[in-house]
Design an enzyme around this catalytic site. Structure first.
Site, PDB file in Angstrom:
ATOM      1  N   THR A  46       0.807  -1.185   0.028  1.00 62.03           N
ATOM      2  CA  THR A  46       0.078  -0.062   0.017  1.00 62.03           C
ATOM      3  C   THR A  46       0.979   1.327  -0.086  1.00 62.03           C
ATOM      4  O   THR A  46       0.584   2.157  -0.838  1.00 62.03           O
ATOM      5  CB  THR A  46      -0.815   0.045   1.291  1.00 62.03           C
ATOM      6  N   TYR A 109     -13.583  -3.346  -0.447  1.00 58.65           N
ATOM      7  CA  TYR A 109     -14.624  -2.966  -1.386  1.00 58.65           C
ATOM      8  C   TYR A 109     -15.678  -3.922  -1.722  1.00 58.65           C
ATOM      9  O   TYR A 109     -16.809  -3.650  -1.196  1.00 58.65           O
ATOM     10  CB  TYR A 109     -14.132  -2.218  -2.647  1.00 58.65           C
ATOM     11  N   TYR A 135      -2.831 -10.486   4.605  1.00 56.81           N
ATOM     12  CA  TYR A 135      -2.703  -9.107   5.112  1.00 56.81           C
ATOM     13  C   TYR A 135      -4.091  -8.633   5.627  1.00 56.81           C
ATOM     14  O   TYR A 135      -5.090  -8.427   4.724  1.00 56.81           O
ATOM     15  CB  TYR A 135      -2.192  -8.255   4.201  1.00 56.81           C
ATOM     16  N   ARG A 140      -8.702  -0.364   5.666  1.00 52.14           N
ATOM     17  CA  ARG A 140      -8.684  -0.136   4.358  1.00 52.14           C
ATOM     18  C   ARG A 140      -9.584  -0.889   3.558  1.00 52.14           C
ATOM     19  O   ARG A 140      -9.985  -0.560   2.549  1.00 52.14           O
ATOM     20  CB  ARG A 140      -7.269  -0.326   3.664  1.00 52.14           C
ATOM     21  N   LYS A 164       0.173 -10.272   8.089  1.00 53.66           N
ATOM     22  CA  LYS A 164       0.318  -9.072   8.539  1.00 53.66           C
ATOM     23  C   LYS A 164      -0.708  -8.534   9.256  1.00 53.66           C
ATOM     24  O   LYS A 164      -1.827  -8.310   8.389  1.00 53.66           O
ATOM     25  CB  LYS A 164       0.947  -8.200   7.259  1.00 53.66           C
ATOM     26  N   ILE A 206       5.978  -5.554   9.476  1.00 57.02           N
ATOM     27  CA  ILE A 206       6.265  -4.881   8.017  1.00 57.02           C
ATOM     28  C   ILE A 206       5.818  -3.631   8.534  1.00 57.02           C
ATOM     29  O   ILE A 206       4.742  -3.230   8.490  1.00 57.02           O
ATOM     30  CB  ILE A 206       5.389  -5.529   7.285  1.00 57.02           C
TER      31      ILE A 206
END
Length: 291
Positions: A46, A109, A135, A140, A164, A206
């Site tokens: 990202t 989304y 992840y 997000r 992550k 990370i």
């Protein structure tokens, strides 16, 4: 996977003032990470603003980092999205020989159910020729990958080797650590809770802030993994204010301001992101200079 224990950083894509990819700055940033003790690099996450990169630009970024790294540290490639079939096709056709793993974000989304998330990553695990890092970043994606789903995936697919975890929820992280299969890594995706997660049994981070302060942050992570708690927390609190600052007006606008102050790159970001305002830029710059 031993190569994913410690500090990874999610590399930015530096841009020139005309918004083109600045490969010279990217090489400098890669060298800065490796020379200051980072354990591995994450490409096209990202933080790389990959949502605004063309396919040609993505290939340019990959090749620039692979060449600059020159096999010095392990590389992880971001291969994520919300079109499962397209990702499967990419994993089957892309040359991943330079990468030890792929990092794949939970679909955004579409807002899938937990079963939908499971089936998405099942398809990715079956297609990927290299290990997969899940992840989870609900801020997000608008959906939270629950510990039960993660543990189910980690148990069912041996090449799903890590997560992550960036829900910002230390209790959720502890449930993952408690229930995970042997050898599965729980990696922090939140800089501010990295040390508590490591001390609870996590395997590292990370990081975004690590890209601006690689020596200090990777030292903190090592001390945490060695259970040198007081020494580790001393570094954590030295960096806590700037961790808040770099996310205050969005990522990677904040970390790019750090890089500008360090003389590594311009602070250019692409729309719809914009630069941090003058007040925050001054506060970040003053912190970098003071440290």
């Amino acid at each position: 996977m031993q190569s994913l224990i410690g500090t990874g950083v999610a590399l930015v894509t530096p841009f020139k003032k005309d918004f083109s990819v600045d490969t010279e700055a990217l090489i400098k940033i890669v060298n800065f990470q490796i020379e200051n003790g980072i354990d591995y690099l994450v490409v096209l996450g990202t933080t790389a603003e990959n949502a605004t990169l063309s396919q040609d630009e993505k290939e340019l970024v990959i090749q620039t980092i692979v060449l600059a790294n020159n096999k010095r540290v392990p590389l992880v490639l971001g291969v994520g999205g919300n079109n499962t079939l397209q990702l499967v096709e990419e994993l089957k056709t892309r040359d991943l020989s330079d990468f030890v793993a792929v990092l794949s974000v939970s679909p955004y989304y579409n807002k899938p159910t937990q079963e939908g998330i499971y089936q998405h990553f099942k398809a990715i695990a079956q297609a990927s020729p290299v290990p997969v890092i899940l992840y989870n970043v609900p801020g997000r994606t608008a959906s939270n990958m629950l510990p039960s789903t993660v543990i189910r995936l980690a148990t069912d697919f041996k090449n799903i080797v890590a997560i992550k975890e960036a829900a910002g929820d230390i209790v959720q992280a502890m449930k993952l650590i408690q229930g995970k299969p042997e050898g599965f890594l729980v990696i922090s995706g939140d800089d501010m809770v990295t040390l508590p997660m490591i001390l609870a049994g996590g395997s590292g981070v990370i990081s975004v802030i690590g890209e601006g302060f690689p020596r200090q942050f990777s030292n903190m992570v090592r001390l945490g993994l060695e259970r040198k708690v007081d020494e580790a927390y001393k570094i954590h609190y030295q960096l806590a204010d700037v961790i808040n600052m770099i996310f205050e007006q969005g990522n990677p606008a904040g970390i790019k301001e750090v890089h500008k102050t360090l003389g590594l790159s311009e602070n250019t970001v692409r729309l719809p992101l914009v630069n941090v305002n003058e007040d925050l830029a001054n506060r970040i710059s003053n912190f970098v200079k003071s440290l």
